[in-house]
Design an enzyme around this catalytic site. Sequence first.
Site, PDB file in Angstrom:
ATOM      1  N   THR A 102      61.291  20.578  59.877  1.00 43.88           N
ATOM      2  CA  THR A 102      60.132  19.429  60.936  1.00 43.88           C
ATOM      3  C   THR A 102      59.149  19.397  60.577  1.00 43.88           C
ATOM      4  OG1 THR A 102      60.403  19.291  63.306  1.00 43.88           O
ATOM      5  CG2 THR A 102      60.252  21.668  62.353  1.00 43.88           C
ATOM      6  N   THR A 103      58.509  18.617  60.770  1.00 40.95           N
ATOM      7  CA  THR A 103      57.022  18.342  61.196  1.00 40.95           C
ATOM      8  C   THR A 103      56.469  18.439  61.797  1.00 40.95           C
ATOM      9  OG1 THR A 103      57.438  16.452  59.844  1.00 40.95           O
ATOM     10  CG2 THR A 103      54.981  16.672  60.760  1.00 40.95           C
ATOM     11  N   GLY A 172      59.545  11.327  55.433  1.00 40.72           N
ATOM     12  CA  GLY A 172      58.693  10.222  56.655  1.00 40.72           C
ATOM     13  C   GLY A 172      59.272   9.014  56.371  1.00 40.72           C
ATOM     14  N   HIS A 199      61.232  14.078  49.741  1.00 40.89           N
ATOM     15  CA  HIS A 199      62.448  12.649  49.482  1.00 40.89           C
ATOM     16  C   HIS A 199      61.788  12.142  48.458  1.00 40.89           C
ATOM     17  CE1 HIS A 199      63.222  14.631  53.253  1.00 40.89           C
ATOM     18  NE2 HIS A 199      64.197  13.637  54.224  1.00 40.89           N
ATOM     19  N   GLU A 202      64.154   6.780  48.232  1.00 41.36           N
ATOM     20  CA  GLU A 202      65.117   6.224  49.315  1.00 41.36           C
ATOM     21  C   GLU A 202      64.992   5.208  49.010  1.00 41.36           C
ATOM     22  OE1 GLU A 202      65.649   8.270  52.600  1.00 41.36           O
ATOM     23  OE2 GLU A 202      63.752   8.974  52.217  1.00 41.36           O
TER      24      GLU A 202
END
Length: 282
Positions: A102-103, A172, A199, A202
């Site tokens: 989580t951020t 994000g 990430h 994508e």
Amino acid sequence: MVTTALDLSEFCVALPKIELHAHINGSISPKTMLHLKELKKSRYPELANFEVPEQLDRISDFFKLFKFIYKLTDDEEAVSIATRNVIDEFAKDGVRYLELRTTPRRNADTGMTKESYLKAVLDVMNEPRQDDIIVRLIVSIDRRNTLEEAFEAVDLAVKFRSQNVVGIDLCGDVHQGSFEQLRPAFEKARNEGFYVTLHFNEVVENMVEAPNLLSFKPDRLGHATLLDEPTRQNIYSNAIPIEICMTSNVISKTVKTFAEHHVKDLLLENHPFVLCVSFFFK
């Protein structure tokens, strides 16, 4: 003696599993969303008409959904409820080792700070439990963050390290921000001894920054959906494990179908990967 074979769904639940790519706010089930909506509708009347969509048309629709989810988790009590329910639901699905991510977020209207947000998550995560699940936390840095905000996230991870914070993540909106702008914060995280997962690729627009992300030598990659040949060879030669989120990819339309999913390439190459949920949509 008569024995009854488990059907596939029962077998999948009974099988002990690990989950390494679970965003807390992306793993909140519709049942929990409805519960939180009832708690928040007096503050946010517009939530009365909020419904969880049955499908998404593109990945950007998923990030729009977060506008509502963040209203549902705008104070420490709601964050605690959401975190506890997410853990409980993973445990019921047979997960035995869970890495949440989580951020840290603040909300001036409710008085929630990034530190109190993270503390609420960790207090629940470290509660005594009757089941066998082990839970750890990855602190995420959002691509839209300023470098100052990214450093703040790393500093909070350092402060709460003893409460089972194990890594740092880049996450994000895939169409915004850049890794290179935030790189100094990730370098600090590595110097502090944290594992780093990013990430990665994508969407097509992300591919241009792949060399910069790989030059950091991350410990894991999330998704790695689109790989040109130089990128593929870099990842394969360095045996960088990939967090594969098949359901997420198909629902958010970054992969057309399960049959076309890039996990097949990893299987053929005997490349290390782990199957993950990424978010609930049920």
